[in-house]
Write a protein that holds these residues in place. Sequence first.
Motif, short mmCIF file in Angstrom:
data_model
loop_
_atom_site.label_atom_id
_atom_site.label_comp_id
_atom_site.label_asym_id
_atom_site.label_seq_id
_atom_site.Cartn_x
_atom_site.Cartn_y
_atom_site.Cartn_z
N SER A 137 0.69 -1.20 0.10
CA SER A 137 -0.11 0.04 0.11
C SER A 137 0.75 1.09 -0.03
O SER A 137 0.45 2.30 -0.51
CB SER A 137 -0.84 0.17 1.23
OG SER A 137 -0.27 0.30 2.56
N MET A 138 2.26 1.30 0.78
CA MET A 138 2.86 2.35 0.83
C MET A 138 3.58 2.55 -0.78
O MET A 138 3.56 3.66 -0.96
CB MET A 138 3.95 2.11 1.73
CG MET A 138 3.63 2.28 3.24
SD MET A 138 4.88 2.12 4.33
CE MET A 138 4.18 1.94 5.89
N VAL A 139 3.75 1.62 -1.14
CA VAL A 139 4.36 1.56 -2.71
C VAL A 139 3.51 2.11 -3.48
O VAL A 139 3.89 2.85 -4.50
CB VAL A 139 4.96 0.06 -3.10
CG1 VAL A 139 5.36 0.12 -4.72
CG2 VAL A 139 6.15 -0.15 -2.30
N ALA A 140 2.17 1.61 -3.54
CA ALA A 140 1.16 2.04 -4.40
C ALA A 140 1.03 3.61 -4.15
O ALA A 140 0.66 4.39 -5.10
CB ALA A 140 -0.30 1.42 -3.96
N PHE A 141 1.04 4.08 -2.89
CA PHE A 141 0.69 5.42 -2.66
C PHE A 141 1.70 6.25 -3.49
O PHE A 141 1.37 7.31 -3.93
CB PHE A 141 1.05 5.74 -1.07
CG PHE A 141 0.87 7.02 -0.70
CD1 PHE A 141 -0.22 7.77 -0.39
CD2 PHE A 141 2.14 7.78 -0.59
CE1 PHE A 141 -0.21 8.96 -0.11
CE2 PHE A 141 2.14 8.99 0.05
CZ PHE A 141 0.97 9.79 0.09
N TRP A 142 3.17 5.97 -3.29
CA TRP A 142 4.25 6.71 -3.98
C TRP A 142 4.09 6.56 -5.29
O TRP A 142 4.45 7.42 -6.08
CB TRP A 142 5.46 6.54 -3.54
CG TRP A 142 5.59 6.89 -2.09
CD1 TRP A 142 5.59 6.45 -0.71
CD2 TRP A 142 5.70 8.39 -1.66
NE1 TRP A 142 5.82 7.28 0.12
CE2 TRP A 142 5.98 8.50 -0.41
CE3 TRP A 142 5.89 9.52 -2.60
CZ2 TRP A 142 6.21 9.74 0.11
CZ3 TRP A 142 5.86 10.60 -2.01
CH2 TRP A 142 5.92 10.89 -0.56
N ARG A 143 3.91 5.37 -6.03
CA ARG A 143 3.97 5.13 -7.41
C ARG A 143 2.65 6.13 -8.01
O ARG A 143 2.83 6.45 -9.13
CB ARG A 143 3.15 3.90 -7.76
CG ARG A 143 4.51 2.84 -7.42
CD ARG A 143 4.46 1.48 -8.00
NE ARG A 143 5.69 0.42 -8.09
CZ ARG A 143 6.91 0.91 -8.46
NH1 ARG A 143 6.98 1.71 -9.55
NH2 ARG A 143 7.70 -0.08 -8.27
N GLU A 144 1.56 6.13 -7.30
CA GLU A 144 0.31 7.13 -7.83
C GLU A 144 0.85 8.62 -7.87
O GLU A 144 0.58 9.23 -8.62
CB GLU A 144 -0.72 6.83 -7.02
CG GLU A 144 -2.13 7.59 -7.56
CD GLU A 144 -3.38 7.45 -6.64
OE1 GLU A 144 -4.22 8.13 -6.95
OE2 GLU A 144 -3.25 6.66 -5.73
N LEU A 145 1.46 8.96 -6.79
CA LEU A 145 1.73 10.28 -6.64
C LEU A 145 2.82 10.64 -7.47
O LEU A 145 2.97 11.98 -7.97
CB LEU A 145 2.23 10.49 -5.02
CG LEU A 145 2.08 11.88 -4.55
CD1 LEU A 145 0.77 12.54 -4.47
CD2 LEU A 145 2.55 12.09 -3.25
N LEU A 146 3.80 9.57 -7.74
CA LEU A 146 5.13 10.02 -8.40
C LEU A 146 4.91 9.50 -10.06
O LEU A 146 6.12 9.14 -10.54
CB LEU A 146 6.46 9.74 -7.94
CG LEU A 146 6.72 10.32 -6.54
CD1 LEU A 146 7.75 9.63 -5.70
CD2 LEU A 146 6.55 11.74 -6.49
N ASP A 147 3.81 9.10 -10.31
CA ASP A 147 3.45 8.64 -11.55
C ASP A 147 4.34 9.07 -12.94
O ASP A 147 4.93 8.24 -13.72
CB ASP A 147 1.92 8.48 -12.03
CG ASP A 147 1.93 7.82 -13.35
OD1 ASP A 147 2.05 6.55 -13.44
OD2 ASP A 147 1.27 8.52 -14.19
N PRO A 148 4.59 10.42 -12.82
CA PRO A 148 5.40 11.01 -14.03
C PRO A 148 6.75 10.74 -13.98
O PRO A 148 7.39 10.64 -15.14
CB PRO A 148 5.18 12.40 -14.02
CG PRO A 148 3.80 12.55 -13.26
CD PRO A 148 3.70 11.50 -12.18
N LEU A 149 7.27 10.36 -12.96
CA LEU A 149 8.80 9.90 -12.41
C LEU A 149 9.20 8.63 -13.64
O LEU A 149 8.35 7.78 -13.74
CB LEU A 149 8.95 9.84 -11.33
CG LEU A 149 10.37 10.01 -10.73
CD1 LEU A 149 10.78 11.29 -11.01
CD2 LEU A 149 10.60 9.49 -9.40
N SER A 150 10.48 8.66 -14.09
CA SER A 150 10.98 7.62 -14.89
C SER A 150 11.03 6.24 -14.03
O SER A 150 11.15 6.33 -12.76
CB SER A 150 12.20 7.98 -15.48
OG SER A 150 13.38 7.96 -14.17
#
Length: 316
Positions: free
Chosen positions: A137-150
């Motif tokens: 869930s923590m990984v999903a939180f940051w993946r959604e927030l930082l989605d534009p990042l490479s």
Amino acid sequence: MTGDTRGRLIGIGELSRSTGVPVRTIRFYCDEGVLGSSRSSVGHRVFDPVTAVGQLLMIRRLRALGIGLDAIVAVLSGVSTVAEVIAAERGALEDELAALAWRRASLLAVEDAAPEERAERLEVLAAVQDRHRVYDSMVAFWRELLDPLSPELLDGFILMNVPDLTTDRDPRHIVAYAELAMLVADPGFRAVMSRQLWRSDETRIRHKRPLLTGVAEACESAGHLILARQPPRPGPELDRFVDAHAAARGIRDTPRFRRQLLSGATDSDPRIHRYWNLTGEVIGAMTTGAAQDWLYRALEQSAGSSGHPRASARRS
């Protein structure tokens, strides 16, 4: 085995005496399809002495190590090797031990809490017993927030900033981990963290990936100064941070823009400070949040100074 058994079959009793395995156990293995047998003309089970003895001894040895019957069948049929099933069993055992260690640490954390805090801590810790789900869930939180990042930068961010308590069994860290899980699950927290990241309404950002890349570079530079115990101050680290935000909006770096970055931020929100403090406590290293805070303090100094922000940075 004694005597010449070539070309003849033996009964279940003789097989039991030859191997020391009780008749009822041999019968069970046959019924479960683990040990092969055939039937005599009068319906009794009979076995090839060489094959059956070897298989039965292998079954007994693997069972002594806790190997399941399905895995044993795979070994006897040649689908798996002994090394493969042993490795799989060891991995499963390590997972089980890790889960037990996590439970033990959680129990200690509740036990060590002050009486007036025990009920609340029990509630918090009960929600993180599936630690793998919490990590996801923590990984999903940051993946959604930082989605534009490479993908490379995103993976690096997660590695450095998302605690993975695979081996950590410190009760204090498990309590911190539980609090982190609660913060990530709070929709309001995502909003303030997004505001801190973009410094404005996300829809106003034209070029998200270059912005995130520039902020990551600025945080990395600021991190070196933090490790060197340098206090926040205007300089090239802050300039890189502001440049990234200005370019993402298609405007120039000006004193007014720096003040806008401050007014659009949420760095002072206590939930953000709590999240990064807890993360640092568990990881035991500097976090991106600490670098963001350093840059925010430097930005406050820059926006409050007179003249062009880069000129004031050079004077400092």
